[in-house]
Design an enzyme around this catalytic site. Sequence first.
Site, short mmCIF file in Angstrom:
data_model
loop_
_atom_site.label_atom_id
_atom_site.label_comp_id
_atom_site.label_asym_id
_atom_site.label_seq_id
_atom_site.Cartn_x
_atom_site.Cartn_y
_atom_site.Cartn_z
N LYS A 1 0.84 -1.21 0.00
CA LYS A 1 0.00 0.00 0.00
C LYS A 1 0.86 1.25 0.00
O LYS A 1 1.98 1.25 0.50
CB LYS A 1 -0.94 -0.01 1.21
CG LYS A 1 -1.98 -1.12 1.10
CD LYS A 1 -2.95 -1.12 2.25
CE LYS A 1 -4.00 -2.22 2.05
NZ LYS A 1 -4.81 -2.46 3.25
N SER B 1 -11.12 0.46 4.90
CA SER B 1 -10.34 1.65 5.28
C SER B 1 -10.11 2.58 4.08
O SER B 1 -10.17 3.80 4.20
CB SER B 1 -9.00 1.23 5.87
OG SER B 1 -9.18 0.46 7.02
O1 PNS Z 1 -5.10 -4.77 6.52
P1 PNS Z 1 -4.20 -5.36 5.46
O2 PNS Z 1 -3.51 -4.28 4.67
O3 PNS Z 1 -4.90 -6.37 4.60
O4 PNS Z 1 -3.07 -6.18 6.28
C1 PNS Z 1 -1.99 -6.76 5.58
C2 PNS Z 1 -0.85 -7.04 6.58
C3 PNS Z 1 -0.40 -5.75 7.27
C4 PNS Z 1 -1.32 -8.04 7.63
C5 PNS Z 1 0.32 -7.65 5.75
O5 PNS Z 1 0.74 -6.73 4.76
C6 PNS Z 1 1.50 -8.02 6.61
O6 PNS Z 1 1.50 -9.08 7.20
N1 PNS Z 1 2.52 -7.11 6.70
C7 PNS Z 1 3.71 -7.34 7.48
C8 PNS Z 1 4.87 -7.80 6.56
C9 PNS Z 1 4.74 -9.28 6.24
O7 PNS Z 1 4.81 -10.14 7.10
N2 PNS Z 1 4.54 -9.57 4.94
C10 PNS Z 1 4.41 -10.93 4.45
C11 PNS Z 1 2.96 -11.34 4.36
S1 PNS Z 1 2.80 -13.00 3.79
#
Ligand code: PNS
Length: 161
Positions: free
Chosen positions: A41, A128
């Site tokens: 994002k 959001s």
């Molecule tokens: O509310 P969202 O944007 O759908 O949440 C996505 C989120 C923040 C849970 C995901 O981007 C995430 O886990 N970010 C941390 C970095 C990470 O672990 N990335 C690998 C995901 S498989």
Amino acid sequence: MTTALVPGSFDPFHNGHLEVVERATRLFDFVIVAALRNPQKSEPLFDLDERQEMMNESMAHLPTVRIVSVSTLLVEVARDVGASVIVKGLRAVSDFENELQMAQMNRQLSGVETLFIPTSSSHSFVASRLLREVARYGGDVSAFVPAAVNERLRAKFGGVS
Ligand code: PNS
């Protein structure tokens, strides 16, 4: 004692998120809600500290919930807080593809399981991204967000009360 982790961007936290956290508190002894960066994002509206502050206020009525905000891998957060399960809300089929991929990747990385909770239909359109857009143009989003979030959005953009 079981601990679940409810992760998300929460930019901003809304009533659909709150519903998922409240339902998770009925399934697990402790629930950690983690505001994380989603690298997919663009520039966030609220920084992680602001998001954590709003979420602390919005979930003060939930004694088994703790809120953290971190810029790291989700599986590292799960390991650090001792969570064996990640809980995510599903609004519609369109959420599923991406969520399934993340669940499979997280399980492959660390063995952590993901549990999906279908949100109630009254929250299925709340996102959001849409709330940011409506609030930016001065629209009223008070029906979709906790009071603490509505106040911050109004402080940022003005708009109706
Ligand atoms: O509310 P969202 O944007 O759908 O949440 C996505 C989120 C923040 C849970 C995901 O981007 C995430 O886990 N970010 C941390 C970095 C990470 O672990 N990335 C690998 C995901 S498989």
